[in-house]
Design a protein around this motif. Structure first.
Motif, short mmCIF file in Angstrom:
data_model
loop_
_atom_site.label_atom_id
_atom_site.label_comp_id
_atom_site.label_asym_id
_atom_site.label_seq_id
_atom_site.Cartn_x
_atom_site.Cartn_y
_atom_site.Cartn_z
N PHE A 297 0.83 -1.23 0.21
CA PHE A 297 0.25 -0.27 0.49
C PHE A 297 0.42 1.37 -0.26
CE2 PHE A 297 -2.95 -3.11 0.92
CZ PHE A 297 -4.15 -2.72 0.94
N GLU A 298 1.11 2.28 -0.48
CA GLU A 298 1.72 3.45 -0.85
C GLU A 298 0.39 4.04 0.10
OE1 GLU A 298 2.28 7.16 -4.77
OE2 GLU A 298 1.31 4.94 -4.74
N VAL A 299 1.08 5.03 0.81
CA VAL A 299 1.38 6.16 2.57
C VAL A 299 2.10 7.08 2.64
CG1 VAL A 299 0.22 3.76 4.03
CG2 VAL A 299 2.50 4.48 3.67
N ASP A 300 1.60 8.31 3.03
CA ASP A 300 2.45 9.34 3.40
C ASP A 300 3.80 8.77 4.27
OD1 ASP A 300 2.87 11.73 3.27
OD2 ASP A 300 1.71 12.70 3.67
N ASP B 131 -5.28 10.60 9.63
CA ASP B 131 -5.20 11.26 7.63
C ASP B 131 -4.28 10.45 7.47
OD1 ASP B 131 -6.80 12.95 9.08
OD2 ASP B 131 -5.28 14.78 9.65
N ARG B 132 -3.58 9.48 7.43
CA ARG B 132 -2.89 8.99 6.77
C ARG B 132 -2.63 7.63 6.49
NH1 ARG B 132 3.49 11.64 6.73
NH2 ARG B 132 2.39 13.97 7.73
N ARG B 133 -3.55 7.00 7.45
CA ARG B 133 -3.75 5.40 7.55
C ARG B 133 -5.55 5.28 7.86
NH1 ARG B 133 1.07 5.57 7.59
NH2 ARG B 133 2.59 4.19 8.50
N ILE B 134 -5.99 5.38 8.72
CA ILE B 134 -7.21 5.39 9.10
C ILE B 134 -8.31 5.82 7.74
CG2 ILE B 134 -9.39 5.19 10.69
CD1 ILE B 134 -7.67 5.15 13.00
N ARG B 135 -8.48 6.93 7.61
CA ARG B 135 -9.21 8.20 6.48
C ARG B 135 -9.00 6.88 5.46
NH1 ARG B 135 -9.52 13.52 9.24
NH2 ARG B 135 -11.76 13.62 9.88
N PRO B 136 -8.02 7.20 5.26
CA PRO B 136 -7.47 6.52 3.44
C PRO B 136 -8.18 5.11 3.33
CG PRO B 136 -5.77 8.52 4.00
CD PRO B 136 -6.33 7.74 5.65
N LEU B 137 -7.53 4.64 3.74
CA LEU B 137 -8.13 2.22 3.71
C LEU B 137 -9.55 2.95 4.63
CD1 LEU B 137 -4.92 1.23 6.44
CD2 LEU B 137 -5.52 1.25 3.84
N LEU B 138 -10.18 3.91 5.51
CA LEU B 138 -11.55 3.59 4.99
C LEU B 138 -12.45 3.87 3.61
CD1 LEU B 138 -14.42 2.13 6.38
CD2 LEU B 138 -13.56 4.89 7.73
N ARG B 139 -11.65 4.89 3.17
CA ARG B 139 -12.11 5.30 1.66
C ARG B 139 -11.82 4.21 1.00
NH1 ARG B 139 -9.22 9.92 1.93
NH2 ARG B 139 -8.27 9.34 0.97
N ASP B 140 -10.82 3.68 0.90
CA ASP B 140 -10.61 2.84 -0.04
C ASP B 140 -11.86 1.54 0.14
OD1 ASP B 140 -8.66 4.54 -1.88
OD2 ASP B 140 -6.98 2.71 -0.48
N ALA B 141 -11.88 1.37 1.10
CA ALA B 141 -12.43 0.43 1.74
C ALA B 141 -13.80 0.52 1.11
CB ALA B 141 -12.63 -0.34 2.84
N VAL B 142 -14.42 1.82 1.62
CA VAL B 142 -16.02 2.33 0.81
C VAL B 142 -15.88 1.51 -0.31
CG1 VAL B 142 -18.10 3.75 0.90
CG2 VAL B 142 -16.88 3.44 3.25
N ARG B 143 -15.17 2.61 -1.13
CA ARG B 143 -15.15 2.75 -2.25
C ARG B 143 -14.94 1.18 -3.18
NH1 ARG B 143 -11.40 7.61 -3.41
NH2 ARG B 143 -12.10 10.07 -3.32
N SER B 144 -14.86 0.19 -2.78
CA SER B 144 -14.13 -1.39 -2.86
C SER B 144 -15.56 -1.51 -2.54
CB SER B 144 -13.03 -1.58 -2.49
OG SER B 144 -12.95 -1.62 -1.65
#
Length: 297
Positions: free
Chosen positions: A141-144, A157-170
């Motif tokens: 996984f690419e992360v900041d 902001d760099r772990r939980i939010r982006p991963l949750l967004r990806d999980a919802v979108r998928s």
């Protein structure tokens, strides 16, 4: 040049730039990996381990090698980290660890806890990656991982939010999970716990990434290391099991965890749960929602 006949003896995963000159006489495929191929190599210098990927994300192997080097530098002598013999953008060759049978010698768990406590005393100047010249990655996984002094924001902001967004979108997690997270976001500092200095963490410390050899020595493998908060590793150890109560007791005796750490475990388990939800689906998305609900109270 080595003397083996590549077409007859070695899988094509083991490219010349990875194994040439090691005197490989046999390569035995090993199971267990979900994204990589693994091999036991019999070589002129003894048994070695090789891991390869056909098309890894850019910089993935370099990040893992940097993590292995950092862990080797900071662990106590009684806690092992395999030496990297050679690596390329598609593979790593490292020393072989002869694992113990199922029955582990007495004291193994305590030694593991003491070793991790010593590792977590390694201090960085900022939260983030080990090397600014390497890409930001946790596994594939690419992360900041740019340096910051704000751990609570880093985690949210760099772990939980982006991963949750990806999980919802998928489609791996219910969309209302984002609403649950936003309810919790104002409590990010509380949920991250008391401030601690940046600590070297393994970053993926589930039971499969801790081995015990035939002499009872613990080893840490396959890191996604960075400068973070030690409760990252503690929460991961508790997520899938495999670490005995004596391990955590020895850890806490050597390097006591801040009060309330047990209540923070679901917050720290969200990133690995969401990673698994994105990659594998199954019940991981539901488990992440349950963690959010527990934290909401």
């Amino acid at each position: 040049m080595s003397t083996f006949d590549r077409a007859a003896e070695l899988p094509h995963d083991l490219t010349d730039d990875l194994v040439d000159g090691l005197g490989v006489v046999r390569a035995t495929p090993l199971g267990g990996g979900d994204t990589a191929s693994a091999f036991r190599l019999e070589t002129a210098r003894g048994t070695l381990f090789a891991k390869t990927m056909a098309d890894p994300p850019a910089g993935m192997m370099a990040v893992e090698v940097a993590g292995l080097h950092a862990l080797r530098e900071h662990v106590p002598e009684f806690l092992g980290v395999p030496e990297v013999v050679r690596w390329t953008e598609r593979g790593i060759v490292q020393e072989w660890i002869e694992e113990a049978p199922d029955r582990r010698p007495p004291g193994t768990e305590e030694q593991c806890g003491r070793g991790l406590a010593a590792l977590h005393r390694a201090r960085g100047t900022a939260f983030g990656g080990l090397d600014p010249d390497l890409p930001g990655r946790i596994g594939s996984f690419e992360v900041d991982l740019s340096p910051t002094q704000d751990w609570a924001a880093f985690l949210l902001d760099r772990r939980i939010r982006p991963l949750l967004r990806d999980a919802v979108r998928s489609g791996r997690i219910a969309a209302h999970a984002e609403d649950l997270l936003e309810e919790l976001a104002p409590r990010a500092e509380e949920l991250a716990g008391p401030q601690e200095p940046p600590t070297l963490v393994h970053g993926d410390l589930w039971a499969g990434n801790r081995l015990v050899d035939v002499r009872g020595r613990n080893w840490l493998i396959d890191p996604s290391a960075y400068w973070g908060h030690r409760e990252v590793d503690i929460a991961m150890m508790l997520l899938f099991g495999g670490f005995g109560a004596d391990c955590l007791a020895a850890y806490d005796a050597e390097h006591p965890l801040a009060p309330g750490w047990q209540e923070r475990v679901p917050w720290y388990q969200l990133p690995p749960l969401l990673v698994h939800a994105v990659r594998f689906g199954g019940g991981y998305g539901d488990a992440a929602v349950r963690a959010l609900l527990r934290l909401r109270g």
